[in-house]
Write a protein that holds these residues in place. Structure first.
Motif, PDB file in Angstrom:
ATOM      1  N   LYS A 130       0.825  -1.209   0.000  1.00  0.00           N
ATOM      2  CA  LYS A 130       0.000   0.000   0.000  1.00  0.00           C
ATOM      3  C   LYS A 130       0.860   1.260   0.000  1.00  0.00           C
ATOM      4  N   ALA A 131       1.946   1.262   0.785  1.00  0.00           N
ATOM      5  CA  ALA A 131       2.835   2.419   0.825  1.00  0.00           C
ATOM      6  C   ALA A 131       3.562   2.605  -0.504  1.00  0.00           C
ATOM      7  N   GLN A 132       3.995   1.504  -1.106  1.00  0.00           N
ATOM      8  CA  GLN A 132       4.667   1.604  -2.399  1.00  0.00           C
ATOM      9  C   GLN A 132       3.715   2.094  -3.481  1.00  0.00           C
ATOM     10  N   ALA A 133       2.464   1.628  -3.441  1.00  0.00           N
ATOM     11  CA  ALA A 133       1.490   2.082  -4.424  1.00  0.00           C
ATOM     12  C   ALA A 133       1.169   3.566  -4.237  1.00  0.00           C
ATOM     13  N   ALA A 134       1.134   4.022  -2.978  1.00  0.00           N
ATOM     14  CA  ALA A 134       0.862   5.440  -2.728  1.00  0.00           C
ATOM     15  C   ALA A 134       2.008   6.316  -3.213  1.00  0.00           C
ATOM     16  N   CYS A 135       3.242   5.824  -3.034  1.00  0.00           N
ATOM     17  CA  CYS A 135       4.401   6.612  -3.486  1.00  0.00           C
ATOM     18  C   CYS A 135       4.476   6.682  -5.010  1.00  0.00           C
ATOM     19  N   SER A 136       4.106   5.579  -5.667  1.00  0.00           N
ATOM     20  CA  SER A 136       4.180   5.551  -7.128  1.00  0.00           C
ATOM     21  C   SER A 136       2.917   6.090  -7.795  1.00  0.00           C
TER      22      SER A 136
ATOM     23  N   SER B  92      -0.500  -5.128  -9.057  1.00  0.00           N
ATOM     24  CA  SER B  92      -0.670  -6.471  -9.595  1.00  0.00           C
ATOM     25  C   SER B  92      -1.826  -7.213  -8.972  1.00  0.00           C
ATOM     26  N   SER B  93      -2.402  -6.691  -7.889  1.00  0.00           N
ATOM     27  CA  SER B  93      -3.498  -7.380  -7.247  1.00  0.00           C
ATOM     28  C   SER B  93      -4.801  -7.200  -7.979  1.00  0.00           C
ATOM     29  N   GLY B  94      -4.851  -6.272  -8.904  1.00  0.00           N
ATOM     30  CA  GLY B  94      -6.081  -6.074  -9.648  1.00  0.00           C
ATOM     31  C   GLY B  94      -7.141  -5.340  -8.856  1.00  0.00           C
ATOM     32  N   ALA B  95      -6.761  -4.513  -7.895  1.00  0.00           N
ATOM     33  CA  ALA B  95      -7.732  -3.793  -7.093  1.00  0.00           C
ATOM     34  C   ALA B  95      -8.382  -2.701  -7.901  1.00  0.00           C
ATOM     35  N   ALA B  96      -9.593  -2.346  -7.499  1.00  0.00           N
ATOM     36  CA  ALA B  96     -10.304  -1.290  -8.193  1.00  0.00           C
ATOM     37  C   ALA B  96      -9.665   0.054  -7.884  1.00  0.00           C
ATOM     38  N   ALA B  97      -9.959   1.031  -8.741  1.00  0.00           N
ATOM     39  CA  ALA B  97      -9.384   2.364  -8.565  1.00  0.00           C
ATOM     40  C   ALA B  97      -9.844   2.945  -7.241  1.00  0.00           C
ATOM     41  N   GLY B  98      -8.909   3.543  -6.509  1.00  0.00           N
ATOM     42  CA  GLY B  98      -9.227   4.121  -5.221  1.00  0.00           C
ATOM     43  C   GLY B  98      -9.218   3.125  -4.072  1.00  0.00           C
ATOM     44  N   GLN B  99      -9.083   1.848  -4.347  1.00  0.00           N
ATOM     45  CA  GLN B  99      -9.055   0.822  -3.319  1.00  0.00           C
ATOM     46  C   GLN B  99      -7.610   0.398  -3.056  1.00  0.00           C
ATOM     47  N   PRO B 100      -7.293   0.016  -1.816  1.00  0.00           N
ATOM     48  CA  PRO B 100      -5.931  -0.451  -1.548  1.00  0.00           C
ATOM     49  C   PRO B 100      -5.645  -1.731  -2.311  1.00  0.00           C
ATOM     50  N   PRO B 101      -4.430  -1.919  -2.805  1.00  0.00           N
ATOM     51  CA  PRO B 101      -4.111  -3.121  -3.592  1.00  0.00           C
ATOM     52  C   PRO B 101      -4.175  -4.370  -2.735  1.00  0.00           C
ATOM     53  N   ARG B 102      -4.589  -5.456  -3.340  1.00  0.00           N
ATOM     54  CA  ARG B 102      -4.614  -6.744  -2.655  1.00  0.00           C
ATOM     55  C   ARG B 102      -3.235  -7.385  -2.717  1.00  0.00           C
ATOM     56  N   VAL B 103      -2.929  -8.179  -1.724  1.00  0.00           N
ATOM     57  CA  VAL B 103      -1.668  -8.906  -1.689  1.00  0.00           C
ATOM     58  C   VAL B 103      -1.977 -10.397  -1.597  1.00  0.00           C
ATOM     59  N   PHE B 104      -1.018 -11.198  -2.056  1.00  0.00           N
ATOM     60  CA  PHE B 104      -1.211 -12.637  -2.102  1.00  0.00           C
ATOM     61  C   PHE B 104       0.046 -13.326  -1.592  1.00  0.00           C
ATOM     62  N   GLY B 105      -0.148 -14.486  -0.984  1.00  0.00           N
ATOM     63  CA  GLY B 105       0.971 -15.259  -0.485  1.00  0.00           C
ATOM     64  C   GLY B 105       0.531 -16.647  -0.093  1.00  0.00           C
ATOM     65  N   CYS B 106       1.487 -17.468   0.318  1.00  0.00           N
ATOM     66  CA  CYS B 106       1.226 -18.847   0.743  1.00  0.00           C
ATOM     67  C   CYS B 106       1.363 -18.947   2.255  1.00  0.00           C
ATOM     68  N   VAL B 107       0.566 -19.814   2.862  1.00  0.00           N
ATOM     69  CA  VAL B 107       0.691 -20.129   4.279  1.00  0.00           C
ATOM     70  C   VAL B 107       1.269 -21.532   4.393  1.00  0.00           C
ATOM     71  N   ILE B 108       2.194 -21.706   5.321  1.00  0.00           N
ATOM     72  CA  ILE B 108       2.866 -22.990   5.487  1.00  0.00           C
ATOM     73  C   ILE B 108       2.730 -23.442   6.929  1.00  0.00           C
ATOM     74  N   GLY B 109       2.860 -24.728   7.128  1.00  0.00           N
ATOM     75  CA  GLY B 109       2.737 -25.296   8.465  1.00  0.00           C
ATOM     76  C   GLY B 109       2.741 -26.806   8.394  1.00  0.00           C
ATOM     77  N   VAL B 110       2.082 -27.415   9.365  1.00  0.00           N
ATOM     78  CA  VAL B 110       2.031 -28.870   9.437  1.00  0.00           C
ATOM     79  C   VAL B 110       0.595 -29.302   9.687  1.00  0.00           C
ATOM     80  N   GLN B 111       0.297 -30.539   9.322  1.00  0.00           N
ATOM     81  CA  GLN B 111      -0.990 -31.152   9.599  1.00  0.00           C
ATOM     82  C   GLN B 111      -0.747 -32.476  10.301  1.00  0.00           C
TER      83      GLN B 111
END
Length: 331
Positions: free
Chosen positions: A48-54, A60-79
């Protein structure tokens, strides 16, 4: 659960039943560690800070105009059996045009984490937003070749002061028959917060640094110093009242009150004799001892931190074949 191949599951109708579904029927128990929440929040804040500066609010999150960008990642752990424990997370890279995952980046991250935490594997993915979106199901399906039934962690970054629960929702995917055709939809799953000692200390430290009302650490320090100043000012005013009372009693302006004099004498005896040389020597000795203990504690903490860093570096460069029975818990 295997992924269906029909494209109907990714249509605009999928999010509606996903939001309407009450809870999962898989019977899995989810345990979420605070480190994951901190990582997702930090990821969102940086993007969000990088998007505001630029000046680009729809990265890349495909957020709508005026909306904060979405972020994506993986969660890891054990089962372990029916218990799924989410320990950590890492970021994902999406193609800004097609919205597809960068497979090379994902495989590289998996390889690096496997070297340090051999018992951890990808449990699912995370994103930010107020609700499930249509494109989420496409990303969910793309991760099914890594985990046949991935979990989806959604963090709502919007600030809601009236909300007492964590703005985190965990979804599972289930195959439901909708309008006569099988579709993959998201269903909510319950979770509990699981912490280890290191995480409890870190969360407590962050909670004391950052006030809950959104103020900065400088604001909290100013409020703390203001409180101390007010306490000292009140103590000074009360000592002045006692002094004025004793002076008036000495001049004969007010009658003697032996009971009050005894109370004042008892209070004065509790104060240290500042003019005594013995007090000065004892005070300096205690002060130096306290400073010495503080320095020793600081050196001990630094040595402990360095030892942990050396252990992590040694573990990172250690050959996988030489490790036997490594610990699976994230410390």
């Amino acid at each position: 659960m295997s992924a269906p191949s029909d494209p109907a599951a990714a249509t605009g109708q999928a999010p509606a039943p996903a939001a309407a579904a009450a809870s999962s029927s898989s019977g899995l128990t989810f345990k979420l560690h605070p480190l994951v929440i901190v990582n997702v929040s930090d990821h969102h804040t940086r993007v969000k800070a990088q998007a505001a500066c630029s000046g680009d609010s729809s990265s890349s999150s495909g957020a709508a105009a005026g909306q904060p960008p979405r972020v994506f990642g993986c969660v890891i752990g054990v089962q372990r059996g029916r218990t799924v424990e989410i320990f950590n997370s890492f970021e994902l890279v999406l193609d800004p045009v097609s919205g597809t995952l960068d497979r090379a980046f994902l495989e590289k991250k998996q390889e690096l984490y496997k070297k340090v935490f051999p018992d951890f594997y990808v449990l699912g993915w995370y994103s930010t937003g107020s609700d499930v979106q249509e494109t989420d199901l496409l990303i969910h399906k793309a991760l099914m070749d890594v985990n046949e039934n991935p979990v989806y962690l959604l963090l709502n970054p919007a600030i809601n002061l009236s909300q007492k629960d964590l703005p985190v929702t965990i979804y599972e995917s289930e195959l439901h028959v909708i309008d006569g055709s099988p579709q993959l939809i998201f269903v909510r799953s319950n979770y509990t917060i699981e912490t280890v000692e290191a995480e409890r200390i870190s969360v407590d430290h962050v909670a004391h640094l950052k006030p809950s009302d959104g103020g900065s650490a400088a604001t909290q320090l100013a409020a703390h110093l203001t409180g101390i100043h007010s306490a000292i000012k009140m103590l000074n005013s009360r000592v002045r009242v006692i002094h004025q009372y004793l002076v008036a009693m000495q001049k004969g302006d007010i009658p003697l009150d032996n009971s009050l004099l005894r109370q004042v004498s008892s209070l004065v005896r509790r104060l240290p004799a500042m003019e005594s040389q013995k007090f000065q020597d004892d005070f300096l000795m205690e002060y130096n001892d306290t400073l010495l203990m503080t320095y020793l504690a600081m050196f001990t903490n630094c040595s402990s931190t360095m030892n942990e860093l050396v252990e992590k570096i040694n573990t990172s460069y250690e050959r996988p074949a030489t490790r036997r029975g490594g610990r699976g818990a994230f410390m």
